[in-house]
Write a protein that holds these residues in place. Structure first.
Motif, short mmCIF file in Angstrom:
data_model
loop_
_atom_site.label_atom_id
_atom_site.label_comp_id
_atom_site.label_asym_id
_atom_site.label_seq_id
_atom_site.Cartn_x
_atom_site.Cartn_y
_atom_site.Cartn_z
N ALA A 186 -24.08 41.84 -20.57
CA ALA A 186 -23.77 40.64 -19.80
C ALA A 186 -24.41 39.45 -20.51
O ALA A 186 -25.26 39.61 -21.39
CB ALA A 186 -24.29 40.76 -18.37
N PRO A 188 -26.88 36.57 -20.06
CA PRO A 188 -27.94 36.18 -19.11
C PRO A 188 -27.81 34.73 -18.68
O PRO A 188 -27.37 33.87 -19.44
CB PRO A 188 -29.23 36.40 -19.92
CG PRO A 188 -28.85 37.34 -21.03
CD PRO A 188 -27.42 37.02 -21.35
N THR A 189 -28.22 34.45 -17.44
CA THR A 189 -28.21 33.08 -16.93
C THR A 189 -29.45 32.31 -17.35
O THR A 189 -29.49 31.09 -17.23
CB THR A 189 -28.14 33.08 -15.39
OG1 THR A 189 -29.34 33.66 -14.87
CG2 THR A 189 -26.93 33.87 -14.90
N ASP A 192 -34.50 34.73 -14.56
CA ASP A 192 -34.73 36.18 -14.52
C ASP A 192 -34.36 36.82 -13.19
O ASP A 192 -33.70 37.87 -13.15
CB ASP A 192 -36.20 36.48 -14.84
CG ASP A 192 -36.53 36.20 -16.31
OD1 ASP A 192 -35.58 36.11 -17.11
OD2 ASP A 192 -37.72 36.06 -16.63
N ASP A 195 -30.68 37.00 -12.85
CA ASP A 195 -30.12 38.02 -13.76
C ASP A 195 -30.31 39.42 -13.20
O ASP A 195 -29.42 40.27 -13.33
CB ASP A 195 -30.78 37.91 -15.15
CG ASP A 195 -30.29 36.70 -15.93
OD1 ASP A 195 -29.15 36.25 -15.66
OD2 ASP A 195 -31.03 36.22 -16.80
N GLY A 201 -26.65 39.52 -15.71
CA GLY A 201 -26.08 38.19 -15.94
C GLY A 201 -24.59 38.16 -15.64
O GLY A 201 -24.08 38.94 -14.82
N LEU A 202 -23.88 37.28 -16.31
CA LEU A 202 -22.44 37.10 -16.10
C LEU A 202 -21.66 37.97 -17.06
O LEU A 202 -21.97 38.02 -18.26
CB LEU A 202 -22.07 35.62 -16.30
CG LEU A 202 -22.91 34.60 -15.51
CD1 LEU A 202 -22.39 33.20 -15.77
CD2 LEU A 202 -22.89 34.93 -14.03
N ARG A 203 -20.63 38.62 -16.55
CA ARG A 203 -19.86 39.56 -17.37
C ARG A 203 -18.55 38.94 -17.82
O ARG A 203 -17.91 38.17 -17.10
CB ARG A 203 -19.59 40.85 -16.57
CG ARG A 203 -20.89 41.53 -16.19
CD ARG A 203 -20.71 42.87 -15.53
NE ARG A 203 -22.02 43.42 -15.23
CZ ARG A 203 -22.76 44.09 -16.10
NH1 ARG A 203 -22.29 44.31 -17.31
NH2 ARG A 203 -23.95 44.56 -15.77
N ILE A 225 -27.69 26.86 -15.90
CA ILE A 225 -27.27 28.15 -16.44
C ILE A 225 -26.56 27.95 -17.79
O ILE A 225 -26.83 28.66 -18.77
CB ILE A 225 -26.34 28.88 -15.45
CG1 ILE A 225 -27.13 29.37 -14.24
CG2 ILE A 225 -25.65 30.07 -16.12
CD1 ILE A 225 -26.28 29.94 -13.13
N ASN A 228 -29.06 27.08 -20.49
CA ASN A 228 -29.82 28.27 -20.89
C ASN A 228 -29.00 29.16 -21.80
O ASN A 228 -29.49 29.69 -22.81
CB ASN A 228 -30.25 29.06 -19.65
CG ASN A 228 -31.27 28.32 -18.80
OD1 ASN A 228 -31.94 27.39 -19.26
ND2 ASN A 228 -31.40 28.71 -17.55
N GLN A 229 -27.73 29.37 -21.45
CA GLN A 229 -26.88 30.27 -22.22
C GLN A 229 -26.51 29.70 -23.58
O GLN A 229 -26.26 30.46 -24.52
CB GLN A 229 -25.61 30.58 -21.41
CG GLN A 229 -25.87 31.39 -20.16
CD GLN A 229 -24.64 31.53 -19.29
OE1 GLN A 229 -23.80 30.63 -19.23
NE2 GLN A 229 -24.52 32.65 -18.58
#
Length: 461
Positions: A186, A188-189, A192, A195, A201-203, A225, A228-229
């Motif tokens: 995934a 991660p956002t 923590d 996540d 996180g996001l798939r 988010i 961060n990504q």
């Protein structure tokens, strides 16, 4: 039986020898039909070859022998024997092929040439759309052209049933790769606790809805988010509500820990070093902003595809569904439903998570705890149906401003997750710098009692 010479330019689009070898191999060995990997009559260029192939397959499916004589008799009973050149051509097909050993390769050649013909046909359709006067705009024509050409990848592809034992082997290999960290599970956002609640996180391929009442911080959360990504992934934010300069101000405030009000008005002398740091931090982020207003679904698709083609794209943020326009549907609820379905399809097509922001109705304000539920999604229940994940941003202090314990306390309420548990994720919202951080310490007391986390992820938080 030779091909006509009237159109020599078409010769490269088919292989007479490969088509004959496939038919001859099937006449010699009916069991070879299991090795042609989804070959269909439509893949053959010549009409007589399509007819012979159909009759061979029909006999084999009926558990009857398919050889030169049986195929000829069937065609003759239908009055179509002469159409394929009679018994002589069937005999020639069988004699020309020494064995069916290489039939898989012959079938692959036939399918490949069929794809070339489909590509040529699609190119002609595109040219016709371009040259024929119509009300379609250039962007619509380009999108249809991409859809035509993109669909060609499926020509000749057929999925076969697999036994559970086969699938289990592939599954265990995937588990092992994820265990050793050799494959992405995934995106991660960067928060923590969130996540952990989202199983990493996001798939990719998922539509994630982030909703909330006005001023709850849903734009701040999704922007955080995305920032961060963007250290490791490519992120595109389509901001229909805020200008690109407002988004930049939020990024600078978050990364430099500078009050947003100072950046938008007159900054203090002491803030300049922080701004310098923020500029340097943002310079390395793969985060792009497009502030075009009132985008249609088509424009969203075109912008996302173009960005992925030029710069790569791992995460798309759409802010927000309610500001999108266009579509053939007359009712607003139907339009919103069409947008959510389109964004879900786009997520799968581009293999990325799509984060779409949405508004909530006022119904939550009538409940004692003020917490929103899925039915509060404004305009369309289709959003709930199409989304893989639905998260609500909820800040109790907005409804209980005199409770000092609630200062900065925010909750991300996960109310739908196809492949995970539901629950509430406590966070600290630093509104002055539009930033979300981890909540530390005990949960605050709400008006109706202490904040309670839903069963399922509470132990992990």
């Amino acid at each position: 039986m030779n091909a006509p010479d009237d159109f020599p330019q078409a010769r490269a689009l088919f292989s007479l020898e490969a088509e004959q070898a496939v038919l001859g191999g099937l006449l010699l060995d009916n069991n070879a039909v299991d090795r042609i990997n989804g070959l269909d009559a439509a893949h053959f260029y010549r009409d007589d070859h399509r007819l012979v192939f159909s009759q061979i397959v029909q006999l084999i499916v009926a558990n009857r022998p398919a050889d030169v004589v049986t195929v000829f008799e069937m065609l003759q009973s239908q009055g179509r024997a002469e159409r394929i050149g009679g018994l002589g051509y069937l005999t020639e097909l069988a004699h020309r092929t020494p064995s069916a050993a290489n039939i898989a390769r012959y079938a692959e050649i036939v399918r490949d040439r069929a794809m070339l013909r489909e590509t040529a046909a699609a190119a002609r359709k595109v040219l016709e759309m371009v040259e024929t006067p119509s009300p379609m705009k250039g962007a619509e024509i380009l999108d249809r052209a991409q859809a035509l050409l993109g669909g060609l990848a499926q020509v000749g592809v057929r999925r076969e049933p697999k036994f559970l034992a086969e699938l289990m082997t592939e599954f265990v290999e995937g588990v092992d790769q994820r265990y050793h960290g050799t494959v992405e599970t995934a995106i991660p956002t960067g928060i923590d606790s969130l996540d952990r609640a989202l199983n990493g996180g996001l798939r990719r391929g998922n539509l994630v809805i982030v909703a909330g009442r006005p001023s709850m911080g849903k734009t701040a959360l999704t922007t955080e988010i995305g920032l961060n990504q963007s250290t490791d992934y490519s992120v595109l934010l389509l901001s229909m509500e805020m200008s690109d300069q407002e988004i930049v101000a939020r990024a600078a405030a978050s990364r430099g820990t500078i009050r947003l009000s100072s950046l938008l008005n007159r900054m203090e002398e002491s803030d300049w070093p922080r701004l310098t740091y923020a500029v340097q931090a943002c310079a390395d982020l793969n985060f792009a902003v497009d502030d075009s207003p009132a985008l249609t679904l088509l424009e969203v698709r075109m912008k996302a595809k173009a960005h992925q083609r030029k710069h790569g794209l791992d995460v798309l943020i759409v802010d927000y569904l309610g500001l999108m326009t266009g579509g053939e549907e007359k009712m607003r609820t139907q339009q919103i439903g069409a947008y959510s379905r389109g964004l879900k399809a786009l997520a799968k097509e581009l293999n990325i998570p799509v984060i779409a922001l949405a508004q909530l109705s006022r119904k939550n304000e009538d409940r004692p705890d003020k917490k929103p539920i899925l039915s509060d999604l404004r305009d369309s229940g289709d959003i709930e149906q199409d989304a893989d994940v639905v998260m609500f941003v909820h800040r109790p202090e907005m409804y209980d401003p005199n409770n000092t314990d609630l200062k900065g306390y925010a909750e991300v309420l996960i109310r739908k997750q196809r492949n995970g548990a539901l629950g509430d994720v406590p966070l600290l919202y630093r509104g002055a710098v539009t930033k979300f951080d981890e909540w530390t310490g005990p949960l605050p007391m709400l008006s109706g009692g202490p904040a309670v986390r839903k069963r399922g992820i509470a132990a992990e938080l």
